[in-house]
Design an enzyme around this catalytic site. Structure first.
Site, PDB file in Angstrom:
ATOM      1  N   CYS D  32      -1.615-107.889   2.642  1.00 51.34           N
ATOM      2  CA  CYS D  32      -0.488-107.533   1.777  1.00 51.34           C
ATOM      3  C   CYS D  32      -0.009-108.734   0.963  1.00 51.34           C
ATOM      4  CB  CYS D  32       0.687-106.993   2.602  1.00 51.34           C
ATOM      5  SG  CYS D  32       0.312-105.431   3.395  1.00 51.34           S
ATOM      6  N   HIS D  38      -1.195-105.020  -4.772  1.00 57.60           N
ATOM      7  CA  HIS D  38      -1.866-103.735  -4.547  1.00 57.60           C
ATOM      8  C   HIS D  38      -0.764-102.673  -4.683  1.00 57.60           C
ATOM      9  CE1 HIS D  38      -0.167-104.983  -0.751  1.00 57.60           C
ATOM     10  NE2 HIS D  38      -0.147-103.715  -0.399  1.00 57.60           N
ATOM     11  N   HIS D  40       0.943 -98.431  -3.425  1.00 54.59           N
ATOM     12  CA  HIS D  40       0.986 -97.295  -2.511  1.00 54.59           C
ATOM     13  C   HIS D  40       1.537 -96.051  -3.203  1.00 54.59           C
ATOM     14  CE1 HIS D  40       0.177 -99.840   0.954  1.00 54.59           C
ATOM     15  NE2 HIS D  40       1.083-100.680   0.527  1.00 54.59           N
ATOM     16  N   HIS D  79       5.618 -95.893 -10.791  1.00 51.16           N
ATOM     17  CA  HIS D  79       4.670 -96.566 -11.687  1.00 51.16           C
ATOM     18  C   HIS D  79       5.182 -97.932 -12.121  1.00 51.16           C
ATOM     19  CE1 HIS D  79       2.732 -92.665 -11.628  1.00 51.16           C
ATOM     20  NE2 HIS D  79       1.655 -93.240 -12.077  1.00 51.16           N
ATOM     21  N   GLU D 123       5.084 -95.579   3.594  1.00 55.29           N
ATOM     22  CA  GLU D 123       4.247 -96.419   2.730  1.00 55.29           C
ATOM     23  C   GLU D 123       2.822 -95.872   2.725  1.00 55.29           C
ATOM     24  OE1 GLU D 123       4.449-101.055   2.765  1.00 55.29           O
ATOM     25  OE2 GLU D 123       2.670-100.430   3.859  1.00 55.29           O
TER      26      GLU D 123
END
Lengths: 133, 133, 133, 133, 133, 133
Positions: D32, D38, D40, D79, D123
């Site tokens: 992470c 990254h 989710h 987003h 998550e």
């Protein structure tokens, strides 16, 4: 006979074509074009099709398929940014479609014998892309 | 037009080929070869394909399909051990593939007319096998 | 603040109290009393409750909780038979309730500090048991 | 009486505490901590608790709750990148715990009257955090 | 120790308070006020809390709970219209909240001993109501 | 390459063929023939198949597909009664099969170019119908 293995991974991405100006990118990709990116929990299904081996009762050992998916896909995309961190996505717009195509190509060349029949990739519970032979 | 009925059942099994020695069984089937067995909640999808009957608006009455699945499959495998309790699995390694093939054959001969188009059998949320005509 | 980790495992079992005769076992446990056993895909949720650590933004590192669950539970029950293969279930009827209680006790003594707040154990999508402090 | 509204959103993040060196960040946050981030698909459940209004048969109009969640949370995080794009997450490590706490505070001050009883934030299908009054 | 049984049913309804005029009904209930009604697949979870019986390893036999839910709830609401066909909903606006309250009362008086601890009723995957003791 | 968009809606219906007498309707449609109707949460999957556009990395913009589904289907069936409120279902028995066929026809004529490849419609988690080109 078709067998399917499901796995999940999480990755970041941004949809953006450098040939387009900002406005056109926004028009086509909407919020997915946001400059600092966002991400998804992807769900990947890998399907292998062939006859059942009489001695094992299996088309193919799903443990081996799981291992191949882990090495060739998960280790390269999980908790990574698809725009910057993933070799096989260089110069490719990281849409679900393009990512599914690349995963199909990579797994197909590694599994061999034309066994791979389909790759389905969910970007969310509402959107997915699939490639079949 | 294809209609699908989903049902679930729970069963025990052990993957083991008596022709293989202990080591080879372990190599191929991994933890699934454990001597005292384990089990799964299976999910079964039965698909029937045909034209829609104009008077009923149905391909086939899913209540009848449900009844056939209940009689021919669920009553024989639910809360049973697939290695020892199920006639149609005698001398068959109870992999998801083999169980799906047997269920397809049984339902196909009972439903008739080539209506059965596909059987999909999930062993877990990550693994499944499917047989189609 | 409560954080939850979900894991899954598959195990076999049979519900049967040796103090009861066959008929009473059948009456109480129904098809779960079948002599050769059956099995389930279990889903386990482990909840830990405490304040958020300001430096890490976490109540507890879920990677550590995952590791503890793996060592203390999954490695002992996955692909095993709960009646015969699992030390902590010796002489215990392997109902979802009893299994949840044992898992709570084991995890609580290993995690310590009273952090474990709840264990939820699904035997199927329709039945579950939960233990809380 | 408690009513719950579920919504989903997709966001990017990276777990990283600037007070820690690279090695310690890696130790605590694992993958992470990857520099390029990254993301989710988050699932958010918002619970409101109170008596049922006799004239409407509702605790509160879930359409209004949905509207508030949309304005106060979804429009700000969906987003987006939680490290750089979201005002209420400035200088906060974007763990699920911290994000849940912030969402609780924001919704609580907007809904008022102490009606908000719990916020649960997934998550992934395996990890979640929850805050209750 | 809490055990939970999940069941599903399908029913029709319309949200409408005869004391309100058309406009106010529309304002409060939105599309749910449409005159000819609509419907849902409801999911119902029934929770029972108590000590584990040492001889059975169960809080209560879930087969009995399932039977009670079938007799008292499912047989009365499944494939019915909640506004017109269900005795216990006469003169009650069939919101998820009101339906959950009625189901709690009915099951509580039938199960007895204060064992029923909670009823959770989903109207869709996004909305639910719950009543606890 | 196939891409899929999933949406949900809630509607009421009653299965009944005016050419049949009450008894025959009951025989064929069971509880679905109840006079005052019931309803479901439907899940609709719309699949589009074609080559990937090299500039956008998409088969088709799913935002546009979502918009078309919203205008042509959701706005007409959500929170409506399929027997009385929906123009394109006039004089059609509202089985899942018939509704899927009508949705396929409507979307196919609107999307054009033979891009629509499949419509899958779930009436519940156990029953679904699908139409493909």
């Amino acid at each position: 006979m078709t067998v399917t293995r499901r796995v999940t991974f999480s990755a970041g991405h941004r949809l953006h074509n450098p040939k387009f100006d900002e406005q056109k990118n926004r028009e086509i990709f909407g919020a997915c074009a946001n400059a600092s990116g966002h991400g998804h929990n992807y769900r990947l299904e890998v399907q292998v099709t062939g006859p059942v081996n009489a001695e094992t009762g299996m088309v193919v050992n799903l443990k081996e398929i799981k291992q191949i998916i882990e090495e060739e896909v998960i280790s390269k995309v999980d908790h990574k940014n698809l725009n910057t961190d993933v070799d096989f996505m260089r110069n490719v717009i990281p849409t679900t479609e393009n990512l599914a195509v690349k995963i199909f190509e990579i797994l197909d060349s590694r599994i061999g014998k034309g066994l791979l029949s389909r790759v389905v990739l969910w970007e969310s519970e509402n959107n997915r892309a699939e490639v079949c032979r």
